[in-house]
Design an enzyme around this catalytic site. Structure first.
Site, mmCIF file in Angstrom:
data_model
loop_
_atom_site.group_PDB
_atom_site.id
_atom_site.type_symbol
_atom_site.label_atom_id
_atom_site.label_comp_id
_atom_site.label_asym_id
_atom_site.label_seq_id
_atom_site.Cartn_x
_atom_site.Cartn_y
_atom_site.Cartn_z
ATOM 1 N N THR A 266 0.843 -1.196 0.000
ATOM 2 C CA THR A 266 0.000 0.000 0.000
ATOM 3 C C THR A 266 0.881 1.249 0.000
ATOM 4 O O THR A 266 1.991 1.240 0.513
ATOM 5 C CB THR A 266 -0.947 0.042 1.207
ATOM 6 O OG1 THR A 266 -0.182 0.159 2.421
ATOM 7 C CG2 THR A 266 -1.809 -1.213 1.270
ATOM 8 N N GLY B 168 8.172 7.276 -2.412
ATOM 9 C CA GLY B 168 8.948 7.141 -1.186
ATOM 10 C C GLY B 168 9.298 5.719 -0.812
ATOM 11 O O GLY B 168 9.717 4.901 -1.645
ATOM 12 N N ILE B 169 9.113 5.410 0.462
ATOM 13 C CA ILE B 169 9.461 4.088 0.985
ATOM 14 C C ILE B 169 8.642 2.998 0.303
ATOM 15 O O ILE B 169 9.164 1.939 -0.043
ATOM 16 C CB ILE B 169 9.255 4.055 2.514
ATOM 17 C CG1 ILE B 169 10.308 4.942 3.203
ATOM 18 C CG2 ILE B 169 9.346 2.624 3.049
ATOM 19 C CD1 ILE B 169 10.089 5.104 4.699
ATOM 20 N N GLY B 170 7.354 3.244 0.100
ATOM 21 C CA GLY B 170 6.492 2.239 -0.523
ATOM 22 C C GLY B 170 6.945 1.862 -1.915
ATOM 23 O O GLY B 170 6.956 0.681 -2.287
ATOM 24 N N SER C 112 7.238 3.805 12.625
ATOM 25 C CA SER C 112 8.140 4.954 12.707
ATOM 26 C C SER C 112 8.768 4.968 14.096
ATOM 27 O O SER C 112 8.166 4.483 15.061
ATOM 28 C CB SER C 112 7.370 6.262 12.483
ATOM 29 O OG SER C 112 8.132 7.383 12.874
ATOM 30 N N TYR D 57 0.349 11.626 14.186
ATOM 31 C CA TYR D 57 1.169 10.646 13.479
ATOM 32 C C TYR D 57 1.818 9.677 14.464
ATOM 33 O O TYR D 57 1.777 8.454 14.276
ATOM 34 C CB TYR D 57 2.231 11.373 12.665
ATOM 35 C CG TYR D 57 3.142 10.471 11.878
ATOM 36 C CD1 TYR D 57 2.696 9.868 10.701
ATOM 37 C CD2 TYR D 57 4.453 10.230 12.285
ATOM 38 C CE1 TYR D 57 3.525 9.038 9.962
ATOM 39 C CE2 TYR D 57 5.296 9.406 11.550
ATOM 40 C CZ TYR D 57 4.830 8.812 10.388
ATOM 41 O OH TYR D 57 5.654 7.998 9.672
#
Length: 247
Positions: free
Chosen positions: A12, A17-19, A143, A156
């Site tokens: 997802t 970025g990271i995905g 995170s 967050y």
């Protein structure tokens, strides 16, 4: 060398970025990847071109994971099309910066809907299929702020703290069925999420990180690949930090 040949994976938030790094790294190792994204068609097209350049196979699947019906529809599609799902990477997330008291109830609902409920909805839908096969990997991207908390990122940090306990609890529940559930907690990674930083702010933040730099998305992706492999079958229920010794 890790081989994920024949594995079916869902990532997802997989077009930036990271995905995106995770999706491409899984494809390099032979996996077929369903790449979910919610809005940015241009990034999705660019990601798909990179998949083709790698000679891999992927499907783009657009939609909002905070909607349970959409999550069910996407997993049903994967099972109908590919017959199974081996790997679920719950990566999609949003972040709001600012004072907690200034956020609306809609802000709170939105960030928990994507960061927490989306991961729960998808996990709920894939688990029966993984149980039937007696194997599976669920990896939740968390995170370091889910452990330490961050000022002006209360929402967050709270969602990532929830993801950490979701990961640990679910791992204990599913381990007897041959399913592993782990989390990865990145520190400061060089992605668009940090593009708001001025050069001065970036340098100041780099000075706070013992290794002296931001992480690369590829470094997170390589850890994901390792966790998906048969090289670490005894690693379960863990939140693995990748933060350059920041915490």
């Amino acid at each position: 060398m890790v081989s994920l040949q024949g594995k079916i994976a869902l990532v997802t938030g997989g077009t930036r970025g990271i995905g995106k790094a995770i999706a491409l790294e899984l494809i390099k190792e032979g996996a077929t990847v369903i790449i979910n994204y919610s809005k940015d068609d241009l990034s999705a097209e660019e990601t798909y071109k990179e998949v083709q350049e790698l000679g891999g196979y992927a499907k783009l699947y657009k939609g909002d994971i905070s909607n349970y019906d959409f999550c069910k529809e996407m997993i049903d599609y994967i099972i109908k099309t590919f017959g199974k799902i081996d790997i679920l990477i719950n990566n999609a997330a949003v972040s709001f910066r600012g004072l907690f008291m200034d956020f609306s109830s809609r802000n709170i609902e939105n960030i928990f809907g994507i960061n927490v409920f989306g991961a729960m909805y998808l996990s709920k839908e894939v688990i029966p299929h993984m149980i039937n096969r007696g194997s599976g990997n669920i990896i939740n991207i968390s995170s370091i702020w889910g452990e330490a908390g961050a000022s002006c990122e209360v929402l967050y940090s709270s969602t990532k703290g929830a993801i950490n306990l979701f990961t640990k609890s679910l791992a204990k529940e599913l381990a007897p069925m041959g399913i592993r559930v782990n989390g990865i907690a990145p520190g400061v990674i060089d992605t668009e999420m940090n593009s708001f930083l001025s050069p001065e702010e970036r340098e100041e933040l780099e000075n706070e990180i013992p290794v002296g730099r931001f992480g690369d998305p590829k470094e997170v992706a390589e850890l994901v690949v390792f966790l998906c492999s048969e090289k670490c079958t005894y690693i379960n229920g863990q939140i693995l930090k990748i933060d350059g010794a920041m915490l």
